[in-house]
Design a protein around this motif. Structure first.
Motif, PDB file in Angstrom:
ATOM      1  N   ALA A 138       6.522   9.448  -4.703  1.00  0.00           N
ATOM      2  CA  ALA A 138       5.211   8.789  -4.849  1.00  0.00           C
ATOM      3  C   ALA A 138       5.096   8.049  -6.182  1.00  0.00           C
ATOM      4  O   ALA A 138       4.590   6.922  -6.237  1.00  0.00           O
ATOM      5  CB  ALA A 138       4.096   9.823  -4.713  1.00  0.00           C
ATOM      6  N   ASN A 156       3.552  -1.057   3.928  1.00  0.00           N
ATOM      7  CA  ASN A 156       3.381   0.290   3.390  1.00  0.00           C
ATOM      8  C   ASN A 156       4.670   0.739   2.709  1.00  0.00           C
ATOM      9  O   ASN A 156       5.757   0.613   3.273  1.00  0.00           O
ATOM     10  CB  ASN A 156       3.025   1.275   4.510  1.00  0.00           C
ATOM     11  CG  ASN A 156       1.665   0.989   5.106  1.00  0.00           C
ATOM     12  OD1 ASN A 156       0.739   0.598   4.400  1.00  0.00           O
ATOM     13  ND2 ASN A 156       1.531   1.169   6.409  1.00  0.00           N
ATOM     14  N   ARG A 171       4.409   4.093  -6.631  1.00  0.00           N
ATOM     15  CA  ARG A 171       3.259   3.566  -7.391  1.00  0.00           C
ATOM     16  C   ARG A 171       3.733   2.594  -8.480  1.00  0.00           C
ATOM     17  O   ARG A 171       3.099   1.562  -8.724  1.00  0.00           O
ATOM     18  CB  ARG A 171       2.462   4.712  -8.012  1.00  0.00           C
ATOM     19  CG  ARG A 171       1.664   5.520  -6.999  1.00  0.00           C
ATOM     20  CD  ARG A 171       0.695   6.463  -7.701  1.00  0.00           C
ATOM     21  NE  ARG A 171      -0.100   7.210  -6.738  1.00  0.00           N
ATOM     22  CZ  ARG A 171       0.203   8.427  -6.295  1.00  0.00           C
ATOM     23  NH1 ARG A 171       1.309   9.042  -6.734  1.00  0.00           N
ATOM     24  NH2 ARG A 171      -0.573   9.042  -5.420  1.00  0.00           N
ATOM     25  N   ARG A 174       0.848  -1.195   0.000  1.00  0.00           N
ATOM     26  CA  ARG A 174       0.000   0.000   0.000  1.00  0.00           C
ATOM     27  C   ARG A 174       0.879   1.239   0.000  1.00  0.00           C
ATOM     28  O   ARG A 174       1.997   1.227   0.534  1.00  0.00           O
ATOM     29  CB  ARG A 174      -0.909   0.025   1.230  1.00  0.00           C
ATOM     30  CG  ARG A 174      -1.928  -1.089   1.291  1.00  0.00           C
ATOM     31  CD  ARG A 174      -2.978  -0.822   2.339  1.00  0.00           C
ATOM     32  NE  ARG A 174      -2.424  -0.356   3.605  1.00  0.00           N
ATOM     33  CZ  ARG A 174      -3.152   0.067   4.630  1.00  0.00           C
ATOM     34  NH1 ARG A 174      -4.459   0.119   4.532  1.00  0.00           N
ATOM     35  NH2 ARG A 174      -2.572   0.467   5.756  1.00  0.00           N
ATOM     36  N   LEU A 175       0.355   2.297  -0.582  1.00  0.00           N
ATOM     37  CA  LEU A 175       1.086   3.570  -0.632  1.00  0.00           C
ATOM     38  C   LEU A 175       1.050   4.218   0.746  1.00  0.00           C
ATOM     39  O   LEU A 175      -0.016   4.415   1.330  1.00  0.00           O
ATOM     40  CB  LEU A 175       0.454   4.488  -1.680  1.00  0.00           C
ATOM     41  CG  LEU A 175       1.315   5.658  -2.171  1.00  0.00           C
ATOM     42  CD1 LEU A 175       2.553   5.153  -2.897  1.00  0.00           C
ATOM     43  CD2 LEU A 175       0.494   6.553  -3.103  1.00  0.00           C
ATOM     44  N   SER A 176       2.219   4.531   1.263  1.00  0.00           N
ATOM     45  CA  SER A 176       2.317   5.116   2.608  1.00  0.00           C
ATOM     46  C   SER A 176       2.300   6.642   2.528  1.00  0.00           C
ATOM     47  O   SER A 176       2.733   7.241   1.537  1.00  0.00           O
ATOM     48  CB  SER A 176       3.603   4.642   3.271  1.00  0.00           C
ATOM     49  OG  SER A 176       3.833   5.337   4.478  1.00  0.00           O
ATOM     50  N   SER A 177       1.804   7.284   3.581  1.00  0.00           N
ATOM     51  CA  SER A 177       1.823   8.755   3.629  1.00  0.00           C
ATOM     52  C   SER A 177       3.227   9.259   3.966  1.00  0.00           C
ATOM     53  O   SER A 177       3.582  10.393   3.667  1.00  0.00           O
ATOM     54  CB  SER A 177       0.811   9.259   4.674  1.00  0.00           C
ATOM     55  OG  SER A 177       1.094   8.671   5.935  1.00  0.00           O
ATOM     56  N   ARG A 178       4.028   8.389   4.615  1.00  0.00           N
ATOM     57  CA  ARG A 178       5.419   8.752   4.939  1.00  0.00           C
ATOM     58  C   ARG A 178       6.333   7.859   4.101  1.00  0.00           C
ATOM     59  O   ARG A 178       6.623   6.723   4.449  1.00  0.00           O
ATOM     60  CB  ARG A 178       5.674   8.546   6.435  1.00  0.00           C
ATOM     61  CG  ARG A 178       4.780   9.421   7.314  1.00  0.00           C
ATOM     62  CD  ARG A 178       4.976   9.109   8.784  1.00  0.00           C
ATOM     63  NE  ARG A 178       6.341   9.439   9.215  1.00  0.00           N
ATOM     64  CZ  ARG A 178       6.795   9.186  10.444  1.00  0.00           C
ATOM     65  NH1 ARG A 178       6.008   8.600  11.333  1.00  0.00           N
ATOM     66  NH2 ARG A 178       8.030   9.517  10.779  1.00  0.00           N
ATOM     67  N   ARG A 179       6.744   8.407   2.968  1.00  0.00           N
ATOM     68  CA  ARG A 179       7.466   7.593   1.978  1.00  0.00           C
ATOM     69  C   ARG A 179       8.956   7.882   2.010  1.00  0.00           C
ATOM     70  O   ARG A 179       9.387   9.008   2.252  1.00  0.00           O
ATOM     71  CB  ARG A 179       6.924   7.851   0.573  1.00  0.00           C
ATOM     72  CG  ARG A 179       5.528   7.324   0.331  1.00  0.00           C
ATOM     73  CD  ARG A 179       5.067   7.648  -1.076  1.00  0.00           C
ATOM     74  NE  ARG A 179       4.924   9.074  -1.286  1.00  0.00           N
ATOM     75  CZ  ARG A 179       3.806   9.758  -1.017  1.00  0.00           C
ATOM     76  NH1 ARG A 179       2.755   9.142  -0.547  1.00  0.00           N
ATOM     77  NH2 ARG A 179       3.762  11.053  -1.233  1.00  0.00           N
TER      78      ARG A 179
END
Length: 625
Positions: free
Chosen positions: A589, A624, A593, A580-585
């Motif tokens: 982004a 994540n 993806r 899953r795409l994390s908000s803290r990468r």
């Protein structure tokens, strides 16, 4: 029977096979290389200058002698990784000699491999088009159908890939040998009629041409390079045939035939400037035009087959070196391990080739895009070879630079000359290469992030075994095999199994699969096994980067070490990541993806490692990115 008599038939047979597979690409260059170089020099149907013909022929001659004969056949073929050649083999050799992965060296290897994919898309397009265009010389009635016929041949070529090349490959060598004999004979007839063309053998003609033409000389040099496209195949296909068969095939068949044909084309346009329309086919009498067009089409299909097979092999190496996600691989031959088919690569290449044919429409337009891909790969190869010569061969830094720097400089000159065609189509292979580099980089970085996240929740294997020894769990019959990339830590699937089922199998195997930096690993070096505790053992299976892992076959070797492996009483418990795409990468982004998209579409571990589906249990984990 003496050793020599037992060796010769095998050597000759391998040399014949090498003629078909290795030299198909460079062998079809006469279809367009001389024509494009002369057009770049300003030649037209109405007028051809003698000094231009001699200059272009001299440039072609000494490009073949220096780049192909000296750099590849005599020198680079000694930089093999246990008999394997090619960009990724050289990358693995350079990394091993440097003691690990270096970012700059990795970047060069990625770019060289990526440029090969551009070459793999361009070769079928330009080769098939140039051969089919010969039909218009037989009759103009074919003119409206050149494009449809070319596309039909290309589609047919990619459709038969699924059947494998074994049956067709038997004819590759003989057909290509006939091709070389025919083009050599056609050239010889013209040379006899106009022998002054042999003055181009003097390298001074090439020097004079470049000195007297300034920027135009560089533009012509970019077109001349079309004569040596396919030289990388000599190095890349070394593992299939060995060094000596490839060298013999070049020195005694391919090189003489190519030179005779190029000089024959030059002799023809000196005698008849109107032949500049298509000098390759005009070399032959009109009565032979149709058979030669048919033979040329067969030769271009063979050339295309070689580069498509090369793309499959390169992709498998990239997967094993963890540069690309797992993809489905099918073996198409029981006898030849290297003959494989990769549906995803085949489909992407087919689409790319058809787009190129429709977009550019002619071999002349495509020729502008062709050189950059090959020259870029050659620059990377020369640079990596310099590192290998110093670190692996043990040459002094001065000697390694003295040996390869002039060759690198020549490659850079050709690369610069081809960059002049950047806006005439040269942007295309660079664009394709950059896309491949982005894909590979995203996979490398994304995999690093996932492994880092999983490491945060890991428990050492030693600690888990101690814990289970202190608080035993109920046991169920049979053997469970847990895959892990790090043998020092408990596999995520084992931890999830204990958490949810609260039972343990009688026998638990912690399995790690390694990829060596050599192409193939001997069976006796394949497996290592250590008993950790009652009911626990650790197994490491190692394959070379040119091999396809087969876990059941590898585990069967454990019988010699005392484990009675029986696949029917064994369950393979795998961890399947849900990303899953994390908000803290940790990565951008778009890269995250792209990594998630590739991971979701990659082949399941059970398919890639050839584990029977009926023996696999998958437990999901969420990560994540």
């Amino acid at each position: 029977m003496t050793p020599s008599t037992t060796h010769k038939p095998g050597l000759l047979a391998l040399s014949l096979a090498a003629i078909g597979v290795v030299y198909g690409d460079i062998g079809t260059s006469p279809l367009y290389a001389f024509r494009e170089a002369m057009h770049a020099a300003g030649a037209s149907h109405g007028g051809v200058r003698v000094e231009d013909v001699l200059g272009v022929l001299s440039l072609i001659t000494w490009s073949l002698m220096i780049i192909v004969t000296f750099k590849y056949v005599a020198l680079l073929m000694r930089a093999d990784n246990q008999g394997e050649g090619g960009t990724l083999s050289l990358l693995a050799l350079a990394e091993r000699s440097l003691g690990g992965r270096r970012p700059l060296v990795l970047a060069m290897g990625l770019f060289g491999a990526a440029l090969f994919y551009g070459d793999a898309a361009l070769t079928p397009a330009v080769s098939v088009l140039s051969a089919v265009e010969g039909l218009s010389l037989v009759t103009t009635a074919f003119d409206p159908y050149i494009l449809p016929i070319s596309m039909a041949i290309i589609v047919g070529l990619f459709l038969v890939q699924a059947r494998g090349t074994e049956a067709v490959a038997r004819f590759f060598g003989p057909i290509t040998l006939v091709w070389f004999l025919v083009i050599g004979l056609g050239g010889t007839m013209q040379i006899v009629a106009e022998p002054r063309v042999l003055e181009a053998l003097n390298p001074w003609a090439a020097v004079q041409f470049l000195a007297g033409n300034g920027k135009l000389g560089l533009i012509v040099l970019g077109a001349v390079f079309l004569a040596v496209t396919g030289a990388e195949a000599l190095y890349a296909d070394m593992g299939h045939f060995g060094r000596k068969p490839i060298q013999l095939a070049w020195i005694f068949v391919a090189l003489p035939a190519l030179l005779l044909n190029y000089y024959g084309q030059g002799a023809l346009v000196l005698a008849d400037p109107a032949a500049m329309e298509n000098p390759f086919f005009r070399v032959f009498p009109e009565t032979l035009l149709l058979p030669v067009v048919i033979l040329a089409t067969a030769a271009t299909i063979i050339a295309s087959q070689a580069v498509i097979s090369g793309a499959f092999s390169l992709t498998r190496q990239a997967i094993q070196l963890r540069l690309l996600p797992r993809m489905r691989i099918r073996h198409t031959s029981d006898a030849q391990e290297g003959q494989i088919f990769m549906p995803a690569v085949n489909q992407m290449l087919l689409v790319a080739v058809l787009v190129l044919v429709v977009t550019f429409g002619s071999s002349s337009a495509l020729a502008s895009a062709y050189g950059i891909a090959v020259t870029g790969t050659m620059v990377v190869t020369a640079t990596l070879a310099m590192i290998v010569a110093h670190k692996h061969w043990g040459l002094s830094k001065t000697l390694a630079v003295a040996l390869f720097a002039p060759l690198l400089a020549l490659d850079l000159v050709f690369f610069g000359a081809n960059l002049l065609k950047l806006f005439e189509g040269g942007w295309l292979p660079l664009g394709l290469a950059m896309l491949v580099v982005i894909v590979m980089t995203s996979w490398i970085k994304g995999t690093g992030v996932v492994l880092g996240k999983e490491a945060q929740g890991e428990m050492s294997l030693e600690k888990l075994i101690r814990h289970l020894g202190a608080k035993p769990l109920p046991q169920v019959p049979g053997t469970a095999v847990f895959l892990t990339s790090d043998p020092d830590y408990a596999p995520a699937a084992l931890l999830h199994s204990l958490k949810h089922f609260k039972v343990l199998h009688e026998q638990n195997v912690i399995l790690t699969i390694r990829t060596a930096d050599i192409p193939r690993v001997a069976a006796e070096d394949r497996v290592q096994m250590v008993d950790l505790a009652p009911g626990f053992r650790q197994v490491t299976l190692t394959w070379g980067y040119a091999e396809e892992p087969d876990v059941p076959e590898g585990l069967a070797l454990c019988r010699k070490l005392g484990w009675k492996f029986d696949i029917m009483s064994t369950s393979f418990i795998l961890s399947r990541r849900s990303l899953r795409l994390s908000s803290r990468r940790e990565i951008p982004a778009w890269m995250a993806r792209l990594f998630i998209l590739m991971a979701r579409n990659s082949a399941p571990a059970s398919d890639y490692f050839r584990i029977p589906a009926g023996r696999v249990v998958e437990l999901g984990t969420q990560v994540n990115v």
